[in-house]
Design a protein around this motif. Structure first.
Motif, mmCIF file in Angstrom:
data_model
loop_
_atom_site.group_PDB
_atom_site.id
_atom_site.type_symbol
_atom_site.label_atom_id
_atom_site.label_comp_id
_atom_site.label_asym_id
_atom_site.label_seq_id
_atom_site.Cartn_x
_atom_site.Cartn_y
_atom_site.Cartn_z
ATOM 1 N N ASP A 1 4.399 -4.395 -7.814
ATOM 2 C CA ASP A 1 3.490 -3.351 -8.260
ATOM 3 C C ASP A 1 3.870 -1.975 -7.709
ATOM 4 O OD1 ASP A 1 0.989 -5.766 -7.737
ATOM 5 O OD2 ASP A 1 1.721 -5.111 -9.681
ATOM 6 N N TYR A 2 4.887 -1.909 -6.865
ATOM 7 C CA TYR A 2 5.260 -0.648 -6.234
ATOM 8 C C TYR A 2 6.334 0.090 -7.040
ATOM 9 C CZ TYR A 2 3.186 -2.432 -1.858
ATOM 10 O OH TYR A 2 2.342 -2.931 -0.892
ATOM 11 N N THR A 3 6.140 1.386 -7.176
ATOM 12 C CA THR A 3 7.193 2.273 -7.650
ATOM 13 C C THR A 3 7.262 3.437 -6.674
ATOM 14 O OG1 THR A 3 6.867 1.698 -9.979
ATOM 15 C CG2 THR A 3 8.009 3.767 -9.502
ATOM 16 N N LEU A 4 8.429 3.642 -6.089
ATOM 17 C CA LEU A 4 8.614 4.736 -5.139
ATOM 18 C C LEU A 4 9.338 5.886 -5.835
ATOM 19 C CD1 LEU A 4 8.228 5.608 -2.152
ATOM 20 C CD2 LEU A 4 10.586 4.821 -1.756
ATOM 21 N N VAL A 5 8.678 7.020 -5.877
ATOM 22 C CA VAL A 5 9.267 8.227 -6.449
ATOM 23 C C VAL A 5 9.974 8.976 -5.328
ATOM 24 C CG1 VAL A 5 8.860 10.340 -7.756
ATOM 25 C CG2 VAL A 5 7.387 8.339 -8.121
ATOM 26 N N ILE A 6 11.265 9.223 -5.508
ATOM 27 C CA ILE A 6 12.067 9.832 -4.453
ATOM 28 C C ILE A 6 12.858 11.013 -4.995
ATOM 29 C CG2 ILE A 6 12.279 7.667 -3.172
ATOM 30 C CD1 ILE A 6 15.119 7.376 -4.323
ATOM 31 N N GLY A 7 13.388 11.809 -4.073
ATOM 32 C CA GLY A 7 14.336 12.850 -4.415
ATOM 33 C C GLY A 7 15.751 12.320 -4.263
ATOM 34 N N ASP A 8 16.723 13.218 -4.332
ATOM 35 C CA ASP A 8 18.126 12.822 -4.210
ATOM 36 C C ASP A 8 18.377 12.139 -2.867
ATOM 37 O OD1 ASP A 8 19.564 14.327 -6.589
ATOM 38 O OD2 ASP A 8 18.122 15.721 -5.734
ATOM 39 N N ALA B 1 12.338 -2.991 4.673
ATOM 40 C CA ALA B 1 11.978 -3.829 5.811
ATOM 41 C C ALA B 1 10.883 -4.829 5.451
ATOM 42 C CB ALA B 1 11.529 -2.960 6.982
ATOM 43 N N CYS B 2 10.036 -4.471 4.496
ATOM 44 C CA CYS B 2 8.988 -5.394 4.043
ATOM 45 C C CYS B 2 9.564 -6.553 3.238
ATOM 46 C CB CYS B 2 7.958 -4.648 3.198
ATOM 47 S SG CYS B 2 6.911 -3.514 4.108
ATOM 48 N N GLY B 3 10.750 -6.361 2.681
ATOM 49 C CA GLY B 3 11.382 -7.420 1.900
ATOM 50 C C GLY B 3 10.735 -7.686 0.567
ATOM 51 N N VAL B 4 10.067 -6.673 0.020
ATOM 52 C CA VAL B 4 9.410 -6.838 -1.275
ATOM 53 C C VAL B 4 10.160 -6.022 -2.324
ATOM 54 C CG1 VAL B 4 7.143 -7.296 -0.298
ATOM 55 C CG2 VAL B 4 7.807 -4.943 -0.791
ATOM 56 N N PRO B 5 10.194 -6.514 -3.575
ATOM 57 C CA PRO B 5 10.845 -5.721 -4.616
ATOM 58 C C PRO B 5 10.015 -4.494 -4.962
ATOM 59 C CG PRO B 5 9.795 -7.651 -5.564
ATOM 60 C CD PRO B 5 9.666 -7.795 -4.078
ATOM 61 N N PHE B 6 10.695 -3.441 -5.336
ATOM 62 C CA PHE B 6 9.993 -2.239 -5.792
ATOM 63 C C PHE B 6 10.907 -1.486 -6.742
ATOM 64 C CE2 PHE B 6 12.345 -1.060 -2.012
ATOM 65 C CZ PHE B 6 12.854 0.200 -2.259
ATOM 66 N N LYS B 7 10.282 -0.677 -7.574
ATOM 67 C CA LYS B 7 11.034 0.156 -8.500
ATOM 68 C C LYS B 7 11.254 1.535 -7.885
ATOM 69 C CE LYS B 7 8.858 -2.129 -12.460
ATOM 70 N NZ LYS B 7 7.918 -1.943 -13.601
ATOM 71 N N HIS C 1 4.780 13.003 -11.449
ATOM 72 C CA HIS C 1 4.626 11.750 -10.703
ATOM 73 C C HIS C 1 3.679 11.871 -9.509
ATOM 74 C CE1 HIS C 1 8.072 9.924 -12.795
ATOM 75 N NE2 HIS C 1 8.694 11.070 -12.626
ATOM 76 N N SER C 2 3.635 13.045 -8.903
ATOM 77 C CA SER C 2 2.966 13.193 -7.609
ATOM 78 C C SER C 2 2.010 14.372 -7.636
ATOM 79 C CB SER C 2 4.024 13.406 -6.512
ATOM 80 O OG SER C 2 3.420 13.762 -5.297
ATOM 81 N N PRO C 3 0.724 14.140 -7.440
ATOM 82 C CA PRO C 3 -0.235 15.247 -7.480
ATOM 83 C C PRO C 3 -0.036 16.248 -6.356
ATOM 84 C CG PRO C 3 -1.296 13.217 -6.751
ATOM 85 C CD PRO C 3 0.063 12.833 -7.240
ATOM 86 N N THR D 1 0.971 2.619 -6.726
ATOM 87 C CA THR D 1 0.447 1.287 -6.431
ATOM 88 C C THR D 1 -0.656 0.938 -7.421
ATOM 89 O OG1 THR D 1 -1.423 1.877 -4.992
ATOM 90 C CG2 THR D 1 0.772 1.919 -3.994
ATOM 91 N N ASP D 2 -1.198 -0.263 -7.284
ATOM 92 C CA ASP D 2 -2.275 -0.676 -8.178
ATOM 93 C C ASP D 2 -3.582 0.046 -7.889
ATOM 94 O OD1 ASP D 2 -2.661 -1.932 -5.746
ATOM 95 O OD2 ASP D 2 -3.473 -3.768 -6.630
ATOM 96 N N ILE D 3 -3.667 0.749 -6.760
ATOM 97 C CA ILE D 3 -4.885 1.497 -6.437
ATOM 98 C C ILE D 3 -4.697 2.996 -6.604
ATOM 99 C CG2 ILE D 3 -5.776 -0.266 -4.874
ATOM 100 C CD1 ILE D 3 -4.819 1.583 -2.547
ATOM 101 N N GLY D 4 -3.530 3.411 -7.063
ATOM 102 C CA GLY D 4 -3.276 4.831 -7.251
ATOM 103 C C GLY D 4 -2.003 5.275 -6.560
ATOM 104 N N ILE D 5 -1.815 6.568 -6.493
ATOM 105 C CA ILE D 5 -0.604 7.158 -5.935
ATOM 106 C C ILE D 5 -0.866 7.576 -4.494
ATOM 107 C CG2 ILE D 5 1.072 9.035 -6.129
ATOM 108 C CD1 ILE D 5 0.436 9.097 -9.135
#
Length: 222
Positions: free
Chosen positions: A5-12, A28-34, A52-54, A63-67
């Motif tokens: 359920d995670y999507t991480l918005v990043i810069g370069d 480190a959490c070992g979970v998949p994310f986009k 993407h980011s307010p 996340t499933d609860i918001g950004i």
């Protein structure tokens, strides 16, 4: 909550030190994310980030609860959602130290940020050394030596095992290597230099670096 359920918005990846921090924590959490990347230093970068980011800044975690905006808020959230990853130490004293030095990094070191911006793949000359910059470097070295001496016996990181404190300081390790900082000049007894090596030895750090190389080739049209 699952990592899918995670999507991480990043810069370069070459430039965005704040993006590296929660990215390492997620690894480190070992979970998949986009990942969703916004190319920085472009005319439309700010508008693209706002899509993407307010807060108008990266990183942001969808996340499933918001950004969730801001690196420290994201790594705190991940520590809550994934206690098995032990992103904060279980020992109370170590946990307090980890939170303290993480907050200090989040709020301070302005000269280090301004005068030695992250440029992961480059080897650059040291900038002119102002008193503020020298004090920032000396303080980082002292933090690393203190935490390693007090809590680092069980592993190569600041509190032994990898924690959010390492996520917060990893970009500083890259700056020290990019600018060829002579850490012994700032009181290092070898501890800080070894810690830089430990950060670069992480498979996740190698993956991020490979991603930075790919992005830079794309920028160059190669």
């Amino acid at each position: 909550m699952t990592g899918t359920d995670y999507t991480l918005v990043i810069g370069d990846k070459n430039y965005s030190s704040w993006s590296l921090r929660p990215w390492l924590a997620l690894k480190a959490c070992g979970v998949p994310f986009k990942e969703e990347r916004v190319q920085l230093r472009q005319a439309d970068s700010k508008a693209e980030i706002f899509r993407h980011s307010p807060s108008g800044k990266v990183p942001a975690l969808k996340t499933d609860i918001g950004i969730i905006c801001d690196s420290l808020a994201i790594v705190e959230y991940l520590a809550e959602q994934h206690p098995e990853a032990k992103l904060w130490p279980t020992d109370r004293e170590a946990r307090a130290a980890a939170r303290s030095v993480s907050a200090e990094m989040h709020a301070g070191f302005q000269a280090l940020r301004n005068d030695m911006p992250m440029d992961l793949l480059s080897e650059l000359p040291m900038p002119e050394l102002s008193e503020a910059l020298e004090n920032n470097i000396r303080r980082v070295v002292a933090i690393w030596q203190d935490t390693r001496a007090r809590f680092g016996k069980i592993g190569p990181f600041l509190l032994g095992d990898f924690t959010n404190a390492d996520a917060m300081y990893a970009p500083v390790a890259t700056r020290f290597r990019t600018y060829g900082v002579k850490l012994e000049r700032y009181g290092d007894d070898g501890t800080a230099g070894a810690y830089v090596g430990a950060i670069y030895a992480m498979p996740a750090m190698a993956e991020w670096t490979d991603g930075a190389r790919t992005e830079m080739r794309e920028r160059a049209g190669v």
